[in-house]
Scaffold this active site. Structure first.
Site, PDB file in Angstrom:
ATOM      1  N   ASP A  24       0.858  -1.190   0.000  1.00 20.21           N
ATOM      2  CA  ASP A  24       0.000   0.000   0.000  1.00 20.21           C
ATOM      3  C   ASP A  24       0.889   1.233   0.000  1.00 20.21           C
ATOM      4  O   ASP A  24       1.783   1.372   0.840  1.00 20.21           O
ATOM      5  CB  ASP A  24      -0.906   0.007   1.232  1.00 20.21           C
ATOM      6  CG  ASP A  24      -1.902   1.134   1.200  1.00 20.21           C
ATOM      7  OD1 ASP A  24      -3.023   0.899   0.719  1.00 20.21           O
ATOM      8  OD2 ASP A  24      -1.574   2.257   1.651  1.00 20.21           O
ATOM      9  N   GLU A  61      -4.864   2.178  -4.144  1.00 23.47           N
ATOM     10  CA  GLU A  61      -3.419   2.239  -4.110  1.00 23.47           C
ATOM     11  C   GLU A  61      -2.825   0.959  -3.546  1.00 23.47           C
ATOM     12  O   GLU A  61      -1.680   0.941  -3.087  1.00 23.47           O
ATOM     13  CB  GLU A  61      -2.935   3.438  -3.290  1.00 23.47           C
ATOM     14  CG  GLU A  61      -3.273   3.395  -1.813  1.00 23.47           C
ATOM     15  CD  GLU A  61      -4.619   4.042  -1.479  1.00 23.47           C
ATOM     16  OE1 GLU A  61      -4.778   4.472  -0.339  1.00 23.47           O
ATOM     17  OE2 GLU A  61      -5.493   4.126  -2.362  1.00 23.47           O
TER      18      GLU A  61
END
Length: 621
Positions: free
Chosen positions: A496, A539
């Site tokens: 992430d 993301e």
């Protein structure tokens, strides 16, 4: 690319509809449908293939001085009434050219005629543009009428439209000729018998008439059967030769007289002629007349001539219709984008193509003559990986008499690797052979689209990495592998990007997207060939490292962090540092599903985030 694909698919669909429309017209002609119905069918077919184009067929009357409406189903009734019966000088020009078989009345002749300016102005007053005009000619080069294409815009027409109109004028010609005249066929006649009495007895009741001409006096006597052919009784017809010529069709009279004179001059052994003759009711029949001068004077001048006349109207019409249908169907199949064929498999295993259309030159890059001599030539063209399936599918179709359908690849000298689709229906012949009637078409473009659609369904558009669905499928395959093979290890990483929302808010979503692509590239470049990476969230990225445990996965994760730290994202004068938090979990053979391991790596990622970000956490086994 997608626009091009749609265009090609539309072209193929239009070609299929064109073939269907032409087949419908042929059906109308074959069953003897009214001329107006057949012409309307032709017009509808043109308009269906050419949106924005309206069509009318105008028929030239017998004396060539007026045009009458044949079909114009889409034009306004006021305009149709205005042009129906319009005077024209096209027939005059056509008659001037009729004596020369090498000269044809053309579109330019029509548009240069005295009739055209007035017709064009009338059309414009009704809000139309006459954008293309094609003469409809008979087989003998006689003008039967004209086919006109209209549009509501002056630039609507194209060469494609004009070609489409030219292509169907043959159909219109067949329909019109069938309606106004019957075709011609020869029929062998019984030879003249030595005795007039024997000849009469032989011909009695056969539908053939006898005539006996006195050349010197100009008298000609007809048998009852001869008069019956034209619908006359014995007392309703004169015995003068000059009257007989008035019954011959005007277009045939000169030919009949010239043929007769050639026999009188002893240039031919017999008088043989086929021509049209007017019946009592005013209609015309086709007849075959055969005769011979049976006596001459000392100077060789003819004195007496005897002959027979046979009605060949029905036979000529049938022969011409069959010939025209064969020629038309052959022409149509040759124009279809694909291969129309007939293939026969004999009981002994030999096979041959009894018919192939010209489309074989594109489908297989061979000629009809080549496959006629060697049907096995096709086997050399089929892709080696598809050849066994090709042969097996034909064997199954032959054994079960079920339709044959197959998609397969071919290797062609000019086109290279191409995809083909074959469809055919088999039937068993009396000798045990199997006969297929089929169609083979090019589906290369369709296959390309299918591959693209498959990619769209599995690839993330922004990063070009596998999407979540595709990645989870790969995880399930990996779980199945370690459950199947004892001692196999696999690690799953969740990655992430740290503070990504701040990047989006500070620099905008466009820059944010570029940052995602930048990280995706770094991640992808660190993978081995048998590893898998996917974008599973905004993301968030996930990685499957096949054949490694937690320690090796930790080394990989540190390498990724090092690489992203050393290569910050740069856009113009902006340098944006990016860090990543990573959670690692090891896939267990006891996991119920791929989600179990992904959930563990996600929890490890959460701990990395909570512990300050830009960290790596490993889930406990």
């Amino acid at each position: 690319m997608m626009l091009s694909t749609s265009h090609n698919s539309t072209d193929f669909s239009q070609d299929q509809r064109l073939l269907a429309a032409n087949n419908l017209t042929l059906a109308c002609i074959a069953r003897g449908a009214p001329l107006a119905q057949t012409l309307a069918c032709i017009v509808n077919g043109i308009e269906d293939q050419n949106p924005g184009i309206l069509v009318a067929i105008l028929l030239l009357d017998e004396d060539g001085s007026h045009l009458h409406l044949g079909a114009a189903p889409s034009l306004h009734q006021d305009y149709c009434r205005a042009i129906d019966g319009i005077a024209t000088d096209i027939g005059t020009r056509a008659r001037q050219l009729a004596t020369d078989a090498m000269v044809q009345i053309t579109t330019e002749d029509i548009e240069a005629s005295r009739f055209w300016p007035g017709f064009r102005d009338l059309t414009l007053r009704h809000g139309l543009h006459a954008c293309s005009t094609i003469p409809i000619r008979s087989a003998a080069n006689c003008v039967l009428g004209i086919l006109i294409a209209y549009s509501q815009k002056s630039d609507q027409a194209s060469d494609k439209h004009r070609q489409a109109i030219v292509d169907v004028t043959a159909l219109a010609s067949i329909a019109i000729e069938r309606d106004i005249a019957e075709a011609k066929i020869k029929k062998a006649e019984d030879t003249l018998h030595e005795s007039e009495t024997i000849m009469a007895l032989a011909i009695e009741g056969s539908g053939t008439g006898i005539w006996d001409r006195n050349v010197l006096t100009g008298e000609i006597h007809y048998s009852t059967g001869w008069k019956a052919i034209l619908g006359y009784t014995d007392s309703e017809i004169t015995n003068r030769i000059e009257d007989s010529y008035t019954r011959v069709h005007p277009d045939d009279l000169a030919f009949v007289q010239a043929t007769m004179q050639a026999h009188f001059d002893q240039k031919t052994e017999n008088y043989v002629v086929e021509h049209r003759i007017r019946c009592k009711d005013g209609s015309y029949k086709w007849i075959s007349s055969r005769g011979k001068v049976v006596s001459r004077d000392m100077e060789g001048k003819p004195l007496r001539m005897i002959g027979t006349t046979t009605d060949i109207t029905a036979m000529r019409a049938l022969s011409d219709r069959l010939q025209q249908s064969v020629e038309l169907i052959t022409s149509l199949t040759n124009e279809v984008p694909g291969l129309v064929y007939q293939y026969q498999l004999l009981p002994n295993g030999d096979a041959f193509f009894s018919y192939v259309s010209e489309g074989i030159k594109d489908i297989y890059e061979v000629t009809p003559e080549q496959v006629a001599a060697n049907a096995a030539l096709i086997h050399q063209i089929i892709h080696p990986n598809d050849f066994a399936n090709y042969c097996a599918s034909l064997d199954i179709s032959a054994a079960s008499l079920m339709p044959w359908h197959l998609e397969y690849r071919v290797m062609l000298p000019r086109q290279g690797l191409r995809w083909r689709q074959g469809d055919a229906r088999p039937r068993r012949l009396q000798d045990g052979s199997t006969l297929w009637h089929g169609f083979i078409t090019d589906i290369t473009e369709r296959k390309r689209i299918e591959i693209e659609l498959q990619e769209f369904a599995t690839i993330d558009f922004l990063t070009q990495l596998p999407n979540r669905r595709c990645f989870m499928t790969r995880m399930e395959e990996e779980l199945a592998r370690i459950q199947r093979v004892a001692g196999t290890r696999t690690a799953v990483l969740m990655c992430d990007l740290d503070h990504f929302k701040i990047i989006n808010d500070s620099y905008g979503h466009a820059i944010g997207d570029l940052v995602l692509k930048h990280f995706a590239t770094i991640l992808h470049d660190e993978l081995r060939k048998n590893d898998t990476v996917g974008r599973v969230g905004g993301e968030e990225f996930a990685v499957v490292l096949s054949g490694v445990g937690a320690a090796e996965a930790n080394v990989f994760a540190k390498r990724v962090q090092k690489q992203i730290a050393e290569t910050p994202f740069v856009e113009g004068d902006k340098t944006i540092p990016v860090t990543v938090s990573i959670g690692i979990a090891v896939m267990n053979a006891t996991d119920a599903s791929a989600d179990a391991c992904l959930s563990r790596s996600d929890m490890a990622l959460y701990r990395a985030k909570e512990s300050g970000r830009n960290r790596i956490e490993i889930a406990a086994d």
